[in-house]
Scaffold this motif. Structure first.
Motif, PDB file in Angstrom:
ATOM      1  N   TRP A  85      -1.823  10.362  -3.387  1.00 16.15           N
ATOM      2  CA  TRP A  85      -2.537   9.176  -2.921  1.00 16.15           C
ATOM      3  C   TRP A  85      -1.692   7.923  -3.094  1.00 16.15           C
ATOM      4  O   TRP A  85      -1.663   7.052  -2.212  1.00 16.15           O
ATOM      5  CB  TRP A  85      -3.849   9.033  -3.699  1.00 16.15           C
ATOM      6  CG  TRP A  85      -4.588   7.791  -3.315  1.00 16.15           C
ATOM      7  CD1 TRP A  85      -5.431   7.623  -2.260  1.00 16.15           C
ATOM      8  CD2 TRP A  85      -4.525   6.529  -3.981  1.00 16.15           C
ATOM      9  NE1 TRP A  85      -5.893   6.334  -2.212  1.00 16.15           N
ATOM     10  CE2 TRP A  85      -5.357   5.639  -3.259  1.00 16.15           C
ATOM     11  CE3 TRP A  85      -3.849   6.064  -5.109  1.00 16.15           C
ATOM     12  CZ2 TRP A  85      -5.522   4.312  -3.650  1.00 16.15           C
ATOM     13  CZ3 TRP A  85      -4.017   4.744  -5.487  1.00 16.15           C
ATOM     14  CH2 TRP A  85      -4.847   3.888  -4.761  1.00 16.15           C
ATOM     15  N   LYS A  86      -0.982   7.808  -4.205  1.00 13.57           N
ATOM     16  CA  LYS A  86      -0.137   6.630  -4.427  1.00 13.57           C
ATOM     17  C   LYS A  86       0.985   6.556  -3.395  1.00 13.57           C
ATOM     18  O   LYS A  86       1.328   5.479  -2.895  1.00 13.57           O
ATOM     19  CB  LYS A  86       0.430   6.655  -5.844  1.00 13.57           C
ATOM     20  CG  LYS A  86      -0.597   6.318  -6.916  1.00 13.57           C
ATOM     21  CD  LYS A  86       0.053   6.234  -8.292  1.00 13.57           C
ATOM     22  CE  LYS A  86      -0.952   5.760  -9.332  1.00 13.57           C
ATOM     23  NZ  LYS A  86      -0.347   5.653 -10.683  1.00 13.57           N
ATOM     24  N   ARG A  87       1.564   7.701  -3.066  1.00 16.06           N
ATOM     25  CA  ARG A  87       2.613   7.714  -2.039  1.00 16.06           C
ATOM     26  C   ARG A  87       2.041   7.288  -0.692  1.00 16.06           C
ATOM     27  O   ARG A  87       2.660   6.509   0.042  1.00 16.06           O
ATOM     28  CB  ARG A  87       3.231   9.110  -1.934  1.00 16.06           C
ATOM     29  CG  ARG A  87       4.065   9.518  -3.134  1.00 16.06           C
ATOM     30  CD  ARG A  87       4.655  10.898  -2.943  1.00 16.06           C
ATOM     31  NE  ARG A  87       5.492  10.965  -1.758  1.00 16.06           N
ATOM     32  CZ  ARG A  87       5.994  12.083  -1.257  1.00 16.06           C
ATOM     33  NH1 ARG A  87       5.706  13.244  -1.840  1.00 16.06           N
ATOM     34  NH2 ARG A  87       6.747  12.061  -0.182  1.00 16.06           N
ATOM     35  N   SER A  89      -0.546   5.413  -0.250  1.00 15.59           N
ATOM     36  CA  SER A  89      -0.905   4.002  -0.328  1.00 15.59           C
ATOM     37  C   SER A  89       0.312   3.110  -0.137  1.00 15.59           C
ATOM     38  O   SER A  89       0.229   2.052   0.510  1.00 15.59           O
ATOM     39  CB  SER A  89      -1.563   3.720  -1.684  1.00 15.59           C
ATOM     40  OG  SER A  89      -1.931   2.362  -1.798  1.00 15.59           O
ATOM     41  N   ARG A  90       1.449   3.527  -0.684  1.00 19.42           N
ATOM     42  CA  ARG A  90       2.665   2.713  -0.555  1.00 19.42           C
ATOM     43  C   ARG A  90       3.123   2.581   0.890  1.00 19.42           C
ATOM     44  O   ARG A  90       3.669   1.551   1.285  1.00 19.42           O
ATOM     45  CB  ARG A  90       3.783   3.309  -1.416  1.00 19.42           C
ATOM     46  CG  ARG A  90       3.691   2.946  -2.882  1.00 19.42           C
ATOM     47  CD  ARG A  90       5.014   3.177  -3.587  1.00 19.42           C
ATOM     48  NE  ARG A  90       5.386   4.584  -3.573  1.00 19.42           N
ATOM     49  CZ  ARG A  90       5.075   5.447  -4.532  1.00 19.42           C
ATOM     50  NH1 ARG A  90       4.362   5.043  -5.569  1.00 19.42           N
ATOM     51  NH2 ARG A  90       5.462   6.701  -4.454  1.00 19.42           N
ATOM     52  N   VAL A  91       2.915   3.609   1.690  1.00 17.82           N
ATOM     53  CA  VAL A  91       3.358   3.551   3.091  1.00 17.82           C
ATOM     54  C   VAL A  91       2.242   3.079   4.026  1.00 17.82           C
ATOM     55  O   VAL A  91       2.394   3.104   5.245  1.00 17.82           O
ATOM     56  CB  VAL A  91       3.886   4.922   3.560  1.00 17.82           C
ATOM     57  CG1 VAL A  91       5.068   5.346   2.718  1.00 17.82           C
ATOM     58  CG2 VAL A  91       2.787   5.982   3.510  1.00 17.82           C
ATOM     59  N   GLY A  92       1.109   2.664   3.465  1.00 23.55           N
ATOM     60  CA  GLY A  92       0.020   2.129   4.270  1.00 23.55           C
ATOM     61  C   GLY A  92      -0.856   3.167   4.930  1.00 23.55           C
ATOM     62  O   GLY A  92      -1.664   2.829   5.801  1.00 23.55           O
ATOM     63  N   THR A  94      -3.331   4.725   3.675  1.00 20.98           N
ATOM     64  CA  THR A  94      -4.721   4.658   3.228  1.00 20.98           C
ATOM     65  C   THR A  94      -5.461   3.477   3.833  1.00 20.98           C
ATOM     66  O   THR A  94      -6.637   3.267   3.530  1.00 20.98           O
ATOM     67  CB  THR A  94      -4.788   4.558   1.692  1.00 20.98           C
ATOM     68  OG1 THR A  94      -4.064   3.396   1.261  1.00 20.98           O
ATOM     69  CG2 THR A  94      -4.184   5.805   1.049  1.00 20.98           C
ATOM     70  N   ASP A 317     -10.189   0.598   4.059  1.00 21.13           N
ATOM     71  CA  ASP A 317      -9.189   0.861   3.015  1.00 21.13           C
ATOM     72  C   ASP A 317      -9.722   1.958   2.106  1.00 21.13           C
ATOM     73  O   ASP A 317     -10.779   1.800   1.475  1.00 21.13           O
ATOM     74  CB  ASP A 317      -8.905  -0.403   2.204  1.00 21.13           C
ATOM     75  CG  ASP A 317      -8.202  -1.476   3.029  1.00 21.13           C
ATOM     76  OD1 ASP A 317      -7.098  -1.204   3.534  1.00 21.13           O
ATOM     77  OD2 ASP A 317      -8.771  -2.570   3.171  1.00 21.13           O
ATOM     78  N   GLU A 319      -9.493   3.650  -1.078  1.00 18.15           N
ATOM     79  CA  GLU A 319      -8.971   3.515  -2.434  1.00 18.15           C
ATOM     80  C   GLU A 319      -9.213   4.802  -3.224  1.00 18.15           C
ATOM     81  O   GLU A 319      -9.839   5.738  -2.748  1.00 18.15           O
ATOM     82  CB  GLU A 319      -9.629   2.319  -3.131  1.00 18.15           C
ATOM     83  CG  GLU A 319      -9.467   1.000  -2.391  1.00 18.15           C
ATOM     84  CD  GLU A 319      -8.037   0.522  -2.333  1.00 18.15           C
ATOM     85  OE1 GLU A 319      -7.223   1.003  -3.153  1.00 18.15           O
ATOM     86  OE2 GLU A 319      -7.709  -0.312  -1.469  1.00 18.15           O
TER      87      GLU A 319
END
Length: 483
Positions: A85-87, A89-92, A94, A317, A319
């Motif tokens: 999920w963090k990866r 989120s970093r590339v947009g 999510t 979004d 989260e």
């Protein structure tokens, strides 16, 4: 008998979490992978013995994470999901902004609903309009039926037992029909839906009624919005039209076949009343108002010209523990574990009670065919006895919980042999607020409602908020159904 007592005849049990633990808390897959890694390390160590000082601690840490539990799942699965999920989120990945999508994709719903499309058809039996959602990837179709909630708390014990038996017959029909891939039942509770009540009363009011009666009804409508809730239940059934002996060729025949299969499920006697098949306008309203609660009481004409993609969010979004979408912010929870004891048929009542915020409660089903169900239960019995035997060999006796687990597995198999159905199912709950500031209160309200069920354990849908939100809408997505 107090109002909170439930007769033993109305208790439900035999809930069971599939358990694939094979050794030391590891699943069979984990054991195989661990054995393969250790074998590879042994081969490497014959050439480079010093490499074991690096590889063995890493392997031990990995196996420890796989065996440990976090929120009811393996710690490795939890942290791997969080890393993914963090990866994203970093590339947009999510975040969703419909305005920035290229034209072909702007016509689709986001995420798990991207392959769905809405078909407006006519029921071949009644000739009335009906909405059918098709999954373009699989060809499966989802038919939704609008229901009217029926109360059973004041009903006689015999009536409730009859309703439970009728629902068992519905599950039995699903298990023997290979065209039915899954189903879900959703109840949406919206507090303070007084505007819709006012419109309904105005449409029904007799212009020749006495003035006193008109004033009395108007006063009731004026004071009611703060004390009422709108309850909207529906059932969605996913059908594979091509699984019939004579597969339909064109789209019209596929829709007719899906409606025919859905009509074969007789819900009469289950404790609910059938209103009608959901039309395309009904489906647009349900989906659009879920993403934007402000349009919940809008008129049908406002949804008639919406494309299927426009029913989804304009911006969203996803989260880790919440989902922001258009006019609201939602938190979704999923089932972690059911009680290991019998529960009353009314166990979900605290979740169904109106609160301060809009709430959706969904039961998703996949009924296993008798042969698959028998095989699943036999595996569960074998694994339960294997775990007890392994513990007894190492510690002198099996744990009491392991012995009880083996007995529950055997009891479930005995019930299946007596005609009960084996069902993969899950429970999902979503609460929607109008602002981020209300999220703590919504989480607290949801936590209290879950706690009031006395035994049902739930957790946030970590990293899958958008997917869980969509799974509660009649768009053809069921997390238990795989093609």
């Amino acid at each position: 008998m107090s109002s909170h007592e439930v007769p033993q005849a109305l208790m439900v049990d035999a809930f069971r979490t599939r358990n694939s633990v094979a050794f030391g808390g590891l699943s069979r897959t984990g054991v195989v992978i661990g054995a393969a890694i250790l074998t590879a390390e042994g081969l490497i160590a014959t050439q480079q013995p010093l490499s074991l000082f690096v590889t063995l601690p890493l392997t031990a840490a990995g196996l420890g994470l796989a065996a440990a539990k976090r929120h009811g799942m393996s710690a490795m699965s939890y942290y791997w999901a969080k890393l993914a999920w963090k990866r994203a989120s970093r590339v947009g990945a999510t975040s969703y902004r419909r305005l920035f999508l290229p034209h072909p994709y702007a016509l689709d719903l986001p995420g798990v609903g991207a392959s769905s499309t809405l078909i407006r058809a006519s029921d071949p039996t009644t000739g009335r309009p009906v909405g059918v959602v098709q999954d373009r990837a699989t060809g499966w179709m989802t038919v939704t039926t609008l229901l009217a909630p029926g109360g059973s708390l004041m009903a006689p014990t015999g009536t409730v037992r009859s309703g439970l038996r009728s629902w068992s017959s519905v599950l039995d029909a699903m298990s023997t029909n290979e065209q039915i891939k899954g189903a879900s039942v959703t109840i949406q509770i919206t507090p303070g839906a007084g505007e819709a009540l006012g419109d309904d009363v105005k449409a029904r009011q007799d212009p020749d009624a006495p003035q006193l009666a008109k004033r009395l009804v108007s006063e009731l409508v004026r004071t009611t919005p703060h004390a009422t809730a709108s309850v909207a239940p529906w059932m969605s059934v996913t059908v594979d039209p091509s699984a019939s002996a004579d597969p339909p060729v064109d789209l019209a025949e596929q829709v007719a076949e899906a409606l025919r299969v859905a009509d074969g499920l007789d819900l009469s006697g289950t404790g609910t009343d059938i209103q009608r098949r959901a039309t395309d306008i009904d489906l647009r309203r349900i989906v659009r108002s879920a993403y934007d609660p402000d349009v919940f009481t809008a008129r049908d004409a406002d949804f008639q010209d919406l494309s299927w993609g426009e029913c989804g969010p304009q911006a969203a979004d996803d989260e880790w523990t919440e989902y922001a979408h258009d006019g609201g912010v939602s938190v979704s929870w999923v089932l972690r574990e059911m009680p290991r004891r019998p529960v009353p048929y009314s166990v979900l009542l605290p979740l169904l009670a109106p609160g301060r915020y809009q709430r959706r409660i969904t039961l998703a089903y996949r009924v296993l065919d008798p042969l698959e169900g028998e095989a699943v239960l036999e595996r569960e019995i074998n694994r339960a006895h294997d775990r007890a035997r392994t513990t007894a060999e190492t510690k002198g006796r099996a744990k009491y919980s392991q012995q009880a687990d083996a007995l529950r597995a055997e009891k479930a198999a005995a019930q299946a042999a007596g005609g009960a159905q084996v069902v993969d199912w899950t429970l999902m709950v979503t609460a929607t607020t109008r602002s981020v500031a209300d999220l703590p209160a919504a989480r607290q309200e949801l936590s209290r409602a879950v706690g009031a069920t006395r035994g049902i354990r739930m957790r946030p849908a970590y990293g899958a908020q958008a997917a869980t939100f969509a799974a509660q809408l009649p768009i053809g997505y069921n997390p238990l159904v795989k093609d």
